[in-house]
Design an enzyme around this catalytic site. Structure first.
Site, mmCIF file in Angstrom:
data_model
loop_
_atom_site.group_PDB
_atom_site.id
_atom_site.type_symbol
_atom_site.label_atom_id
_atom_site.label_comp_id
_atom_site.label_asym_id
_atom_site.label_seq_id
_atom_site.Cartn_x
_atom_site.Cartn_y
_atom_site.Cartn_z
ATOM 1 N N GLY A 24 0.821 -1.208 0.000
ATOM 2 C CA GLY A 24 0.000 0.000 0.000
ATOM 3 C C GLY A 24 0.845 1.243 0.000
ATOM 4 O O GLY A 24 2.073 1.188 0.132
ATOM 5 N N GLY A 26 0.645 5.830 0.807
ATOM 6 C CA GLY A 26 -0.067 7.014 1.253
ATOM 7 C C GLY A 26 0.566 8.238 0.626
ATOM 8 O O GLY A 26 1.528 8.130 -0.142
ATOM 9 N N GLY A 27 0.049 9.396 0.947
ATOM 10 C CA GLY A 27 0.550 10.618 0.361
ATOM 11 C C GLY A 27 2.000 10.899 0.689
ATOM 12 O O GLY A 27 2.707 11.562 -0.064
ATOM 13 N N MET A 28 2.468 10.415 1.829
ATOM 14 C CA MET A 28 3.824 10.730 2.263
ATOM 15 C C MET A 28 4.742 9.517 2.288
ATOM 16 O O MET A 28 5.921 9.652 2.594
ATOM 17 C CB MET A 28 3.782 11.346 3.671
ATOM 18 C CG MET A 28 2.896 12.570 3.776
ATOM 19 S SD MET A 28 3.486 13.950 2.792
ATOM 20 C CE MET A 28 4.879 14.479 3.799
ATOM 21 N N GLY A 29 4.237 8.329 1.998
ATOM 22 C CA GLY A 29 5.105 7.175 2.104
ATOM 23 C C GLY A 29 4.565 5.927 1.455
ATOM 24 O O GLY A 29 3.448 5.896 0.926
ATOM 25 N N VAL A 31 4.288 1.529 1.956
ATOM 26 C CA VAL A 31 4.322 0.450 2.934
ATOM 27 C C VAL A 31 4.648 -0.861 2.216
ATOM 28 O O VAL A 31 4.030 -1.197 1.199
ATOM 29 C CB VAL A 31 2.995 0.318 3.699
ATOM 30 C CG1 VAL A 31 3.042 -0.853 4.668
ATOM 31 C CG2 VAL A 31 2.700 1.600 4.460
ATOM 32 N N LYS A 45 6.861 0.754 6.857
ATOM 33 C CA LYS A 45 6.480 2.040 6.264
ATOM 34 C C LYS A 45 7.723 2.886 6.022
ATOM 35 O O LYS A 45 8.579 3.005 6.897
ATOM 36 C CB LYS A 45 5.502 2.771 7.172
ATOM 37 C CG LYS A 45 5.051 4.115 6.598
ATOM 38 C CD LYS A 45 3.811 4.634 7.298
ATOM 39 C CE LYS A 45 4.013 4.846 8.786
ATOM 40 N NZ LYS A 45 2.820 5.447 9.410
ATOM 41 N N ASP A 138 -7.669 9.226 14.614
ATOM 42 C CA ASP A 138 -8.017 8.904 13.225
ATOM 43 C C ASP A 138 -8.557 7.476 13.123
ATOM 44 O O ASP A 138 -8.241 6.749 12.186
ATOM 45 C CB ASP A 138 -6.803 9.079 12.307
ATOM 46 C CG ASP A 138 -7.202 9.127 10.823
ATOM 47 O OD1 ASP A 138 -8.321 9.592 10.525
ATOM 48 O OD2 ASP A 138 -6.408 8.679 9.977
#
Length: 431
Positions: A24, A26-29, A31, A45, A138
Site C-alpha cells: 500500500g 499514502g501521500g507521504m510514504g 508500505v 512504512k 483517526d
C-alpha cells in the site's frame, strides 16, 4: 489493497527486514511487506525520498516515539524503526486479514451481536490507549484489521499525547478523516479529549452495522460542513434497534453528551447478553465470522505469500508455485467518503485529511491488509512453525548492518520469489 511486486527502485531491505513486496501507499510514504531474520512478517512504512526533509523526519520521529509507548493485545505491535536513515522507516506487526471497510464491502454489514462484540473489543483497547495518555484521533474502518486472532487497531500516526504541550499540528490545522471525525475535531477545537475517539468508534460501529457513515456527501469538505452543523443529525437509518441507544449517544454533537469508553463496553455487553450470549462467546464468534469468510476460498497459511508474476522467457522453475493471483480488490466504499481532503502537495493516496495548512508527515492509510494468496506448494524450509512475539513485549531496537555487510536472505522461498519478480520487471522495462 493487493500485494504487488517491488519496483526496480525500491530497496531490497531496511534495517534487518528484507522487503518482499508492496502492500500500500499514502501521500507521504510507501508500505512494504517485510520479513525479519527469524521469518516474522512485518508492515514496513517508508517516507518517500521526494518528501524527506527536516520537518517530515521530525514528525516521523514523533510517530515512532508515540508507537513505542503504545502496547496491548488489540494494537499492532511496534517492531523497529530508524528515523535517521537515508530512507526513514518504521516496522509494525503485519496482521493477516482485511480491514473492516473491505470486509463490509465484500461480505456486507455485521450482525448486531457481532457489531456489539467489535465495539466492546475496540472500546477496551482504546481505553488502554487513553490510560497511556494518548488519543488515536483517526480511528476509522480502514484502521481496524480483522486478523485470525481478532481485530487490531493500526496507524497511530496522528496519535497525540493528551497532556503534551507540544502539538503535532500547527494552529488552525485540522487533521483526520472527515467521515469519522468528531464535530469538535472538525471545528479545530483544542485540546481534544477522549470523546473524539468515542465519536469515531460510534461512526465505525454504525458503518459495521449498516455499511454507511453518520454523514456522507459528494466531497470531504461537504462532509465537514455536515459534521459541524448542530442542526444536522447523524444518519442512523438501517441501524438495528438494539444498537440505536448506544450509537445515538456515541455520535452526540456535544462531547460531554457522549458515554465514556467504559460505558460503551457495558452497553455492548448488555446488547450481547440480551441475545442470550456471553461476551467471550460473542468475541470468538466475531473472529470466527470474519476470519472464516476471509480464508474461505483458500486454506490458512502461516506466512504471507507474494502474488506470482506472469511467466517470462526464462526457463520454467519447476520448484515454484503456479503463477496465479487470487487477490481481491480492496477499495473501500463509499470511495468519496473514505478519501480524505488531499494535501496541498497533491499526493494521490488516502492519508488523513489536513485542511488550511500544508501537512507534516501523516501515516498513510497504507497498512490496509493485503489479500494474500497461499502458495500451491511449500518449500521444505518453511515447514517448521514460527514463533510469534507476545503482544505486550517491549519494542525491539532496530539494527542497521555495517557498510559492506552482505544482506541476509531469510528464507529460500522469499529469495526465489524476489528473483522471479525482478526478472519479470526487467523483461517489461523500457530501458
Amino acid at each position: 489493497m493487493q500485494i504487488t511486486p517491488l519496483n526496480p527502485e525500491d530497496p531490497l531491505s531496511l534495517g534487518d527486514f528484507e522487503l518482499l513486496g508492496r502492500i500500500g501507499q499514502g501521500g507521504m510514504g510507501q508500505v512494504f511487506l517485510g520479513e525479519s531474520p527469524g521469518g516474522e512478517p512485518a508492515a514496513v512504512k517508508v517516507i518517500k525520498p521526494s518528501v524527506v526533509d527536516s520537518e517530515s523526519r521530525q514528525r516521523f520521529a514523533q510517530e515512532i516515539e508515540v508507537l513505542k509507548t503504545i502496547w496491548g493485545p488489540r494494537i499492532a505491535a511496534f517492531l523497529g524503526a530508524d528515523a535517521e536513515a537515508e530512507q526513514p522507516w518504521l516496522a509494525t506487526e503485519h496482521v493477516d486479514g482485511p480491514d473492516l471497510a473491505r470486509h463490509v464491502k465484500t461480505h456486507g454489514p455485521l450482525p448486531s451481536v457481532l457489531t456489539a462484540a467489535l465495539g466492546a473489543v475496540l472500546a477496551e483497547a482504546l481505553s488502554a490507549v487513553h490510560t497511556q495518555g494518548l488519543l488515536h484521533r483517526d480511528l476509522k474502518p480502514a484502521n481496524v484489521l480483522l486478523g485470525p486472532n481478532g481485530p487490531k487497531i493500526i496507524d497511530f500516526g496522528l496519535a497525540a499525547f493528551t497532556e503534551s504541550h507540544v502539538s503535532l499540528t500547527a494552529p488552525h490545522q485540522v487533521v483526520g478523516t472527515p467521515i469519522c471525525m468528531a464535530p469538535e475535531q472538525a471545528a479545530g477545537v483544542k485540546p481534544l479529549t477522549s470523546a473524539v475517539d468515542v465519536y469515531a468508534l460510534g461512526a465505525l460501529l454504525l458503518f459495521a452495522a449498516t455499511g454507511h457513515y453518520p454523514h456522507e456527501a459528494a466531497t470531504p469538505y461537504m462532509v465537514f460542513h455536515l459534521v459541524t452543523d448542530p442542526g444536522t443529525a447523524p444518519d442512523l437509518s438501517g441501524a438495528p434497534g438494539e444498537l440505536l441507544p448506544l450509537l445515538t449517544g456515541m455520535l452526540a454533537q456535544a462531547a460531554g453528551d457522549r458515554p465514556s469508553l467504559t460505558d460503551v463496553v457495558q452497553q455492548c455487553r448488555s446488547v450481547i447478553e440480551a441475545q442470550g450470549m456471553k461476551i467471550a462467546q460473542a468475541r470468538r464468534r466475531l473472529t470466527t465470522h470474519t476470519a472464516g469468510q476471509w480464508h474461505k476460498a483458500a486454506p490458512a497459511n502461516d506466512s504471507p505469500t507474494l502474488p506470482q508474476p506472469a511467466p517470462t522467457t526464462a526457463a520454467p522453475d519447476t520448484d515454484t508455485a503456479p503463477k496465479t493471483d487470487t487477490a481481491l480488490d480492496t477499495d473501500s466504499a463509499p470511495a468519496a467518503q473514505d478519501t480524505p481532503v488531499p494535501p496541498v502537495s497533491s499526493a494521490p493516496a488516502p492519508s488523513p485529511t489536513v485542511v488550511e495548512t500544508v501537512p507534516g508527515l501523516t501515516s498513510p492509510a497504507a497498512q490496509d491488509s493485503p489479500d494474500l494468496a497461499p502458495p500451491a506448494r511449500r518449500d521444505p524450509s518453511e515447514d517448521s512453525p514460527r514463533e510469534h512475539p507476545a503482544p505486550g513485549r517491549p519494542p525491539t531496537a532496530s539494527r542497521r548492518p555495517k557498510e559492506g555487510t552482505p544482506t541476509l536472505r531469510h528464507s529460500l522461498q522469499a529469495r526465489r520469489t524476489a528473483e522471479r519478480l525482478r526478472a519479470a520487471y526487467a523483461a517489461k522495462a523500457p530501458f
